[in-house]
Design a protein around this motif. Structure first.
Motif, short mmCIF file in Angstrom:
data_model
loop_
_atom_site.label_atom_id
_atom_site.label_comp_id
_atom_site.label_asym_id
_atom_site.label_seq_id
_atom_site.Cartn_x
_atom_site.Cartn_y
_atom_site.Cartn_z
N ALA A 57 0.85 -1.18 0.00
CA ALA A 57 0.00 0.00 0.00
C ALA A 57 0.89 1.23 0.00
O ALA A 57 1.75 1.39 0.88
N HIS A 58 0.67 2.11 -0.96
CA HIS A 58 1.58 3.25 -1.09
C HIS A 58 1.44 4.23 0.07
O HIS A 58 2.44 4.85 0.47
N GLU A 59 0.27 4.36 0.63
CA GLU A 59 0.13 5.25 1.78
C GLU A 59 0.91 4.70 2.98
O GLU A 59 1.45 5.47 3.78
N ARG A 62 4.60 5.53 2.30
CA ARG A 62 4.93 6.91 2.64
C ARG A 62 5.04 7.08 4.15
O ARG A 62 5.96 7.75 4.65
N ARG A 63 4.15 6.49 4.89
CA ARG A 63 4.20 6.62 6.35
C ARG A 63 5.50 6.02 6.90
O ARG A 63 6.15 6.62 7.76
N ASP A 91 7.01 11.54 -4.35
CA ASP A 91 7.80 10.87 -3.31
C ASP A 91 9.21 11.43 -3.18
O ASP A 91 10.04 10.86 -2.47
#
Length: 340
Positions: A57-59, A62-63, A91
């Motif tokens: 999951a890209h979110e 990022r987290r 990103d």
């Protein structure tokens, strides 16, 4: 923007101006500035998933990467991913990522439903495909009674990846799995719990790095008594944990490149991994290098030099005198921009 202070590991005063994402030498500095590192590095982290079998999951990615950044970790290697991670324009505020393809798992090895499942005969070709991102990750062994990937298969895999300019990380925990990874010429051993010390000179000579991932196994040791594992497996894990400390010390003394990788959540905890390396007997400066300048050089990234990347973490005191200083960055500059 001007960046100045005392650069580690040389302990020399430096002064740079930021030119885009690069550092340019500018004049002279004094010896009373902040202490500068070219960013910390975690060479074994899996941003984007909480567990190996999770869907990427890209979110979440990022987290995880922002947690790394907040800790001064400006370079991350992800040896094995749930999904190949590529640059996205949004990103560029995240740490640099040394990419790998998916974990490559042959039958009977690795977590169920995790990684790319292939046969042993398919491993060399699949490794070349995954190494298109720079690295590939092979699950070289698994549980103590499971046979590792055969030496001839692993050697063919490493040779095929090296032929196309890629590098191979091998997950290995058993003595035989570690042996096969070293003899095959792997670029890095991930974990190396039961590594035979007689292999260390060969590792040093051929440039095979050791990434012991103390942080991940420390969590396992904490929870081992409450786990449902049988007693033999518990004993094997404990033995591997106890063996890892003299292994890291002996590896460093033999000239093996030992690197800091957490393989653990939450992200941004490489300072704790550096502390484990110190506890294992590495000199403080070498342990910090394992999570900073040594790791970056091993990944092909420059340090604090003219023309190097404008990735800098500043501290109020010398972290080689007190590694706890790593927990308190004064300023973090990534790709030429102040983020803290």
């Amino acid at each position: 923007m001007r960046i100045w202070g005392i650069a580690l590991p040389a302990r020399t005063p430096v002064s740079f101006v930021v030119d885009g994402e690069r550092l340019r030498a500018s004049g002279s500095s004094t010896s009373d500035g902040p202490w500068l590192l070219p960013g910390l590095a975690d060479v074994h982290s899996h941003p984007g998933t909480e567990a190996p079998a999770d869907e990427y999951a890209h979110e979440v990615f990022r987290r995880h990467m922002l947690a790394h950044r907040a800790a001064g970790v400006l370079t991350v290697r992800s040896p094995g991913s749930a999904d190949p991670v590529r640059d996205r324009p949004d990103d560029l505020d995240l740490p640099r990522l040394a990419r790998s393809g998916q974990w490559l798992a042959t039958p009977g090895r690795f977590f169920p439903d995790a990684g790319r499942r292939i046969s042993e005969s398919e491993l060399p070709e699949a490794a070349v495909e995954e190494a298109a991102l720079g690295w590939c990750k092979v699950i070289g062994d698994w549980m103590p009674d499971d046979p590792p990937v055969p030496l001839d298969v692993l050697t063919a895999t490493v040779d095929a990846v090296h032929a196309v300019g890629g590098r191979v990380a091998v997950h290995c925990q058993t003595a035989e799995g570690c042996r096969n990874a070293v003899l095959a010429g792997a670029d890095s051993l991930e974990h190396g719990m039961h590594l035979d010390h007689s292999l260390l000179p060969r590792m040093a000579a051929q440039g095979t790095a050791l990434v012991p991932t103390f942080s991940a196994f420390a969590k396992s040791i904490e929870n081992i008594e409450a786990s449902s594992a049988d007693q033999r497996l518990k004993d094997w894990i404990r033995d591997g944990w106890e063996h890892a400390f003299p292994t890291v010390r002996a590896a460093h003394e033999a000239g093996v490149t030992v690197l800091a990788g957490t393989d653990n959540k939450p992200c941004g905890q490489v300072a704790a991994e550096i502390s484990w390396l110190v506890e294992a007997g590495m000199p403080v400066e070498a342990a910090i290098g394992a999570g900073s300048w040594t790791a970056r050089a091993w990944l092909g990234l420059p340090g604090l030099v003219d023309g190097g990347f404008a990735d800098v973490v500043a501290y109020d005191a010398d972290p080689t005198e007190d590694p706890d200083v790593l927990l308190r960055p004064k300023q973090i500059v990534l790709r030429g921009k102040v983020v803290v």
